[in-house]
Design a protein around this motif. Structure first.
Motif, PDB file in Angstrom:
ATOM      1  N   UNK A  25       0.818  -1.220   0.000  1.00 31.07           N
ATOM      2  CA  UNK A  25       0.000   0.000   0.000  1.00 31.07           C
ATOM      3  C   UNK A  25       0.848   1.266   0.000  1.00 31.07           C
ATOM      4  N   UNK A  26       0.559   2.191  -0.908  1.00 32.10           N
ATOM      5  CA  UNK A  26       1.346   3.429  -0.985  1.00 32.10           C
ATOM      6  C   UNK A  26       1.057   4.395   0.163  1.00 32.10           C
ATOM      7  N   UNK A  27      -0.063   4.198   0.867  1.00 36.19           N
ATOM      8  CA  UNK A  27      -0.400   5.133   1.957  1.00 36.19           C
ATOM      9  C   UNK A  27      -0.389   4.417   3.313  1.00 36.19           C
ATOM     10  N   UNK A  28       0.348   3.310   3.385  1.00 41.32           N
ATOM     11  CA  UNK A  28       0.382   2.538   4.637  1.00 41.32           C
ATOM     12  C   UNK A  28       0.850   3.389   5.821  1.00 41.32           C
ATOM     13  N   UNK A  29       1.759   4.312   5.558  1.00 44.71           N
ATOM     14  CA  UNK A  29       2.278   5.105   6.682  1.00 44.71           C
ATOM     15  C   UNK A  29       1.252   6.115   7.185  1.00 44.71           C
ATOM     16  N   UNK A  30       0.134   6.279   6.475  1.00 45.85           N
ATOM     17  CA  UNK A  30      -0.913   7.220   6.894  1.00 45.85           C
ATOM     18  C   UNK A  30      -2.140   6.483   7.428  1.00 45.85           C
ATOM     19  N   UNK A  31      -2.061   5.174   7.553  1.00 45.09           N
ATOM     20  CA  UNK A  31      -3.273   4.390   7.794  1.00 45.09           C
ATOM     21  C   UNK A  31      -3.493   4.132   9.288  1.00 45.09           C
ATOM     22  N   UNK A  32      -4.616   4.637   9.778  1.00 44.07           N
ATOM     23  CA  UNK A  32      -4.928   4.472  11.189  1.00 44.07           C
ATOM     24  C   UNK A  32      -5.233   3.033  11.558  1.00 44.07           C
ATOM     25  N   UNK A  33      -5.852   2.318  10.687  1.00 39.73           N
ATOM     26  CA  UNK A  33      -6.226   0.929  10.993  1.00 39.73           C
ATOM     27  C   UNK A  33      -4.988   0.044  11.065  1.00 39.73           C
ATOM     28  N   UNK A  34      -4.058   0.283  10.145  1.00 40.18           N
ATOM     29  CA  UNK A  34      -2.810  -0.488  10.165  1.00 40.18           C
ATOM     30  C   UNK A  34      -2.012  -0.147  11.428  1.00 40.18           C
ATOM     31  N   UNK A  35      -1.968   1.158  11.745  1.00 42.01           N
ATOM     32  CA  UNK A  35      -1.212   1.598  12.928  1.00 42.01           C
ATOM     33  C   UNK A  35      -1.781   0.983  14.208  1.00 42.01           C
ATOM     34  N   UNK A  36      -3.100   0.737  14.197  1.00 41.49           N
ATOM     35  CA  UNK A  36      -3.737   0.156  15.389  1.00 41.49           C
ATOM     36  C   UNK A  36      -3.597  -1.365  15.427  1.00 41.49           C
ATOM     37  N   UNK A  37      -2.866  -1.940  14.468  1.00 41.60           N
ATOM     38  CA  UNK A  37      -2.663  -3.387  14.467  1.00 41.60           C
ATOM     39  C   UNK A  37      -3.766  -4.151  13.766  1.00 41.60           C
ATOM     40  N   UNK A  38      -4.498  -3.474  12.893  1.00 32.26           N
ATOM     41  CA  UNK A  38      -5.593  -4.095  12.115  1.00 32.26           C
ATOM     42  C   UNK A  38      -6.598  -4.810  13.018  1.00 32.26           C
ATOM     43  N   UNK A  39      -7.213  -4.076  13.954  1.00 30.91           N
ATOM     44  CA  UNK A  39      -8.212  -4.735  14.822  1.00 30.91           C
ATOM     45  C   UNK A  39      -9.389  -5.253  14.004  1.00 30.91           C
ATOM     46  N   UNK A  40     -10.037  -6.331  14.455  1.00 26.22           N
ATOM     47  CA  UNK A  40     -11.145  -6.897  13.669  1.00 26.22           C
ATOM     48  C   UNK A  40     -12.349  -5.963  13.629  1.00 26.22           C
ATOM     49  N   UNK A  41     -13.209  -6.189  12.642  1.00 29.94           N
ATOM     50  CA  UNK A  41     -14.431  -5.394  12.518  1.00 29.94           C
ATOM     51  C   UNK A  41     -15.299  -5.612  13.748  1.00 29.94           C
ATOM     52  N   UNK A  42     -16.077  -4.541  14.089  1.00 25.60           N
ATOM     53  CA  UNK A  42     -16.904  -4.635  15.290  1.00 25.60           C
ATOM     54  C   UNK A  42     -18.141  -5.505  15.068  1.00 25.60           C
ATOM     55  N   UNK A  43     -18.514  -5.749  13.862  1.00 23.75           N
ATOM     56  CA  UNK A  43     -19.683  -6.598  13.565  1.00 23.75           C
ATOM     57  C   UNK A  43     -19.362  -7.399  12.315  1.00 23.75           C
ATOM     58  N   UNK A  44     -19.971  -8.581  12.153  1.00 26.96           N
ATOM     59  CA  UNK A  44     -19.675  -9.378  10.964  1.00 26.96           C
ATOM     60  C   UNK A  44     -20.142  -8.691   9.695  1.00 26.96           C
ATOM     61  N   UNK A  45     -19.433  -8.933   8.621  1.00 30.00           N
ATOM     62  CA  UNK A  45     -19.831  -8.364   7.325  1.00 30.00           C
ATOM     63  C   UNK A  45     -21.169  -8.948   6.903  1.00 30.00           C
ATOM     64  N   UNK A  46     -21.914  -8.138   6.106  1.00 30.74           N
ATOM     65  CA  UNK A  46     -23.205  -8.646   5.624  1.00 30.74           C
ATOM     66  C   UNK A  46     -23.019  -9.811   4.668  1.00 30.74           C
ATOM     67  N   UNK A  47     -23.944 -10.753   4.755  1.00 26.25           N
ATOM     68  CA  UNK A  47     -23.843 -11.900   3.847  1.00 26.25           C
ATOM     69  C   UNK A  47     -24.275 -11.497   2.446  1.00 26.25           C
ATOM     70  N   UNK A  48     -23.641 -12.077   1.394  1.00 24.73           N
ATOM     71  CA  UNK A  48     -24.057 -11.725   0.037  1.00 24.73           C
ATOM     72  C   UNK A  48     -25.505 -12.142  -0.221  1.00 24.73           C
TER      73      UNK A  48
END
Ligand code: SF4
Length: 300
Positions: free
Chosen positions: A204-227
């Motif tokens: 990723x070209x913007x990895x150094x600006x990414x808050x989610x990456x900096x936080x250790x890629x925490x999991x989503x707070x709720x499951x993704x919607x099913x297709x």
């Protein structure tokens, strides 16, 4: 980190440099007209790009301007839509072309006026205003929404519709130096190629600006919607009826033939329901001779 603090310019630079060398070569990126951009944006909603490109090229060769499309019968437009799904989009494009042609043949430049056209929602209006006319407005497709959320440290899932807070965050990312539309294209491309649902952060070209990456890629707070399910649904039954009408070598097809083609479940009422809904939506005409593609054909 907040993407538009002192390092905001750096983020723009990193992203635009990456986009300059990594962007896919798509036909509408080479000086397409505003109308051609609108058509590709409508086609690109809910249809994968690989299926959009050849259809868009055919459409543009056949109907390069709104007035060309406006003059075509709806049956031809629906046939040319082929199997891209959600065919009301084709009908709306036709209605849109008629409206634009009647008003002189030029698309309006303002987002609000674009939204006033048939079938043009907030996303499409913003995309056309930005990509055709260079407006500084957030273009929030699902890819951009995902990238913006992650840059701000959130994993999702995304809400069903765009929130005011999301819009404000996305707008705060846009530069004021005339490159906002290009940055929106770059964000979109990043979401399509790198910051995908399973992101490749190592590339990723913007990895150094990414808050989610900096936080250790925490999991989503709720499951993704099913297709969404497709097999056995009214949507599948409608698709079968439209396919039968597209493939027919006569204008009018008997009701029994269409109902037979539309049997995709055990529900005996489903084929009739699907057929009636297509007539209601103006995608199919009903007449004494049966049913025909398009809502503008005279019943007989
Ligand atoms: S670092 Fe990963 S999650 Fe963050 S923007 Fe890049 S690809 Fe997306």
């Amino acid at each position: 980190m907040a993407p538009m603090d002192a390092t905001g310019m750096e983020l723009h630079g990193d992203l635009l440099r990456w986009y300059a060398v990594s962007a896919r070569s798509l036909p509408w990126r080479a000086g397409a007209t505003p109308w051609a951009i609108l058509v590709c944006e409508v086609m690109g909603q809910q249809t994968p790009l690989a299926r959009v490109v050849p259809r868009w090229q055919e459409w543009m060769a056949r109907w390069p301007s709104p007035c060309d499309l406006a003059a075509a019968p709806q049956a031809e437009v629906l046939r040319a839509w082929d199997r891209m799904g959600y065919p009301r989009r084709a009908l709306n494009l036709h209605r849109c072309a008629v409206r634009v042609c009647d008003a002189g043949g030029e698309l309006p430049r303002e987002e609000a006026a674009l939204r006033d056209l048939p079938g043009i929602g907030a996303y499409t209006a913003a995309a056309v205003a930005a990509f055709a006319f260079g407006a500084r407005t957030p273009v929030l497709d699902v890819n951009v929404r995902r990238v913006v959320a992650r840059l701000h440290g959130e994993a999702g899932p995304l809400s069903a519709s765009v929130t005011l807070a999301e819009r404000a965050r996305a707008e705060s990312l846009l530069p004021h130096d005339g490159s906002a539309a290009r940055l929106s294209e770059a964000l979109m491309e990043l979401g399509a190629l790198v910051c995908t649902p399973a992101p490749r952060c190592g590339e990723c070209p913007v990895a150094s600006h990414c808050g989610w990456l900096a936080a250790g890629r925490p999991p989503a707070s709720a499951p993704a919607r099913r297709p969404q399910r497709w097999a056995g649904t009214d949507r599948q039954a409608r698709g079968r009826i439209l396919a039968a009408l597209r493939e027919a070598d006569v204008a009018w097809v008997a009701r029994e033939v269409l109902l037979d083609r539309a049997r995709v479940s055990e529900d005996p009422a489903q084929p009739g329901r699907a057929l009636e809904s297509l007539v209601r939506d103006g995608l199919v005409s009903a007449g004494a001779g049966g049913y025909a593609l398009g809502g503008d054909i005279l019943p007989r």
